[in-house]
Design a protein around this motif. Structure first.
Motif, PDB file in Angstrom:
ATOM      1  N   GLY A 166      39.354 187.806  -2.497  1.00 53.90           N
ATOM      2  CA  GLY A 166      38.269 187.583  -3.359  1.00 53.90           C
ATOM      3  C   GLY A 166      37.716 188.038  -2.429  1.00 53.90           C
ATOM      4  N   PHE A 167      37.249 188.039  -3.849  1.00 50.79           N
ATOM      5  CA  PHE A 167      35.180 187.544  -4.020  1.00 50.79           C
ATOM      6  C   PHE A 167      34.886 186.261  -3.979  1.00 50.79           C
ATOM      7  CE2 PHE A 167      31.273 187.923  -5.622  1.00 50.79           C
ATOM      8  CZ  PHE A 167      30.363 188.308  -4.694  1.00 50.79           C
ATOM      9  N   GLN A 168      34.152 185.824  -3.138  1.00 54.62           N
ATOM     10  CA  GLN A 168      33.600 184.310  -3.190  1.00 54.62           C
ATOM     11  C   GLN A 168      32.528 184.124  -2.581  1.00 54.62           C
ATOM     12  OE1 GLN A 168      36.607 182.923   0.842  1.00 54.62           O
ATOM     13  NE2 GLN A 168      37.321 184.757  -0.160  1.00 54.62           N
ATOM     14  N   PRO A 169      31.035 183.839  -3.238  1.00 54.23           N
ATOM     15  CA  PRO A 169      30.258 183.793  -3.148  1.00 54.23           C
ATOM     16  C   PRO A 169      30.225 182.582  -3.496  1.00 54.23           C
ATOM     17  CG  PRO A 169      30.922 184.304  -5.716  1.00 54.23           C
ATOM     18  CD  PRO A 169      32.407 184.282  -4.410  1.00 54.23           C
ATOM     19  N   GLN A 170      29.036 182.179  -2.937  1.00 54.41           N
ATOM     20  CA  GLN A 170      27.980 180.464  -2.669  1.00 54.41           C
ATOM     21  C   GLN A 170      26.499 180.554  -2.587  1.00 54.41           C
ATOM     22  OE1 GLN A 170      29.663 179.418   1.616  1.00 54.41           O
ATOM     23  NE2 GLN A 170      31.007 178.994   0.558  1.00 54.41           N
ATOM     24  N   GLY A 171      26.347 179.883  -3.591  1.00 56.12           N
ATOM     25  CA  GLY A 171      25.121 179.592  -3.931  1.00 56.12           C
ATOM     26  C   GLY A 171      24.236 178.017  -4.682  1.00 56.12           C
ATOM     27  N   GLU A 172      23.446 177.653  -4.598  1.00 54.13           N
ATOM     28  CA  GLU A 172      22.503 176.651  -4.810  1.00 54.13           C
ATOM     29  C   GLU A 172      22.474 176.868  -6.514  1.00 54.13           C
ATOM     30  OE1 GLU A 172      22.703 173.476  -3.920  1.00 54.13           O
ATOM     31  OE2 GLU A 172      23.211 174.458  -2.059  1.00 54.13           O
ATOM     32  N   LEU A 232      24.842 178.535  -8.649  1.00 61.84           N
ATOM     33  CA  LEU A 232      25.942 179.059  -9.177  1.00 61.84           C
ATOM     34  C   LEU A 232      26.345 178.082  -9.928  1.00 61.84           C
ATOM     35  CD1 LEU A 232      27.394 181.164  -6.729  1.00 61.84           C
ATOM     36  CD2 LEU A 232      26.975 182.439  -8.744  1.00 61.84           C
ATOM     37  N   PRO A 233      27.558 178.400 -11.184  1.00 60.27           N
ATOM     38  CA  PRO A 233      27.837 176.512 -11.596  1.00 60.27           C
ATOM     39  C   PRO A 233      29.098 176.201 -10.925  1.00 60.27           C
ATOM     40  CG  PRO A 233      28.527 178.987 -12.569  1.00 60.27           C
ATOM     41  CD  PRO A 233      27.677 179.872 -11.599  1.00 60.27           C
ATOM     42  N   THR A 234      28.931 175.506 -11.034  1.00 61.28           N
ATOM     43  CA  THR A 234      30.278 174.819 -10.178  1.00 61.28           C
ATOM     44  C   THR A 234      30.781 174.053 -11.270  1.00 61.28           C
ATOM     45  OG1 THR A 234      29.159 172.701 -10.246  1.00 61.28           O
ATOM     46  CG2 THR A 234      29.283 174.236  -8.573  1.00 61.28           C
ATOM     47  N   PRO A 235      32.908 173.217 -10.669  1.00 59.94           N
ATOM     48  CA  PRO A 235      33.152 172.873 -12.031  1.00 59.94           C
ATOM     49  C   PRO A 235      32.650 172.057 -12.499  1.00 59.94           C
ATOM     50  CG  PRO A 235      34.230 172.848 -10.111  1.00 59.94           C
ATOM     51  CD  PRO A 235      33.463 173.659 -10.311  1.00 59.94           C
ATOM     52  N   PRO A 236      33.602 170.384 -13.425  1.00 58.29           N
ATOM     53  CA  PRO A 236      32.547 169.349 -13.387  1.00 58.29           C
ATOM     54  C   PRO A 236      33.568 168.374 -12.920  1.00 58.29           C
ATOM     55  CG  PRO A 236      33.960 169.739 -15.606  1.00 58.29           C
ATOM     56  CD  PRO A 236      33.517 171.454 -14.996  1.00 58.29           C
ATOM     57  N   PRO A 237      32.870 167.501 -12.287  1.00 55.79           N
ATOM     58  CA  PRO A 237      33.525 166.786 -11.637  1.00 55.79           C
ATOM     59  C   PRO A 237      34.989 165.283 -12.298  1.00 55.79           C
ATOM     60  CG  PRO A 237      31.697 165.806 -12.961  1.00 55.79           C
ATOM     61  CD  PRO A 237      31.630 166.534 -12.993  1.00 55.79           C
TER      62      PRO A 237
END
Length: 145
Positions: free
Chosen positions: A93-99, A101-106
């Protein structure tokens, strides 16, 4: 007072209307699609947008043939924040990485401890299920006197 408000509104309206001038493309490179399925492109615009991508076929000609693409892009958001990201797109799939981009909560600490405990204490193997179907019998009839 009404005249000042009217003139201010007119002034803002005139200065807010900026023509939509075309944004020049400062740099553009494009190669492919080549015979082996590979390609690459890149561009840069006059307003600071920069993007590039390259792709190739993995396992070309086989049953497991798949495309793999890698790229990146960067620009400045309207609020002045620099945006930059890299990506890979393939069979996963599509795998973006960037500061930005939202991330899941801990994971909450109690849940994390529970997950660690479950991982450290796996359930014992359960006996295999039998393919024999249970037989149900009707209860004996009671006689009434």
């Amino acid at each position: 007072m009404k005249v000042i408000i009217a003139l201010s509104t007119l002034f803002l309206a005139i200065h807010a209307q900026q023509p939509n001038e075309p944004i020049p493309i400062v740099k553009y490179d494009n190669e492919g699609v080549n015979a082996d399925g590979s390609y690459q492109w890149s561009y840069e615009t006059g307003n600071g947008i920069v993007a590039q991508e390259q792709g190739q076929l993995k396992n070309a000609g086989s049953e497991n043939e798949a495309a793999e693409v890698q790229g990146s892009a960067q620009w400045t958001a309207p609020d002045g924040t620099p945006i930059s990201f890299n990506y890979i797109a393939n069979e996963d799939g599509f795998q973006p990485q960037g500061e930005h981009l939202p991330t899941p909560p801990p994971i909450p600490p109690a849940i994390q401890r529970a997950l660690e405990w479950i991982a450290a204490h796996p359930e014992p193997d359960q006996p295999a299920a039998s393919n024999v179907q249970p037989v149900y019998r009707s209860a004996p009839q009671q006689r009434r006197y």
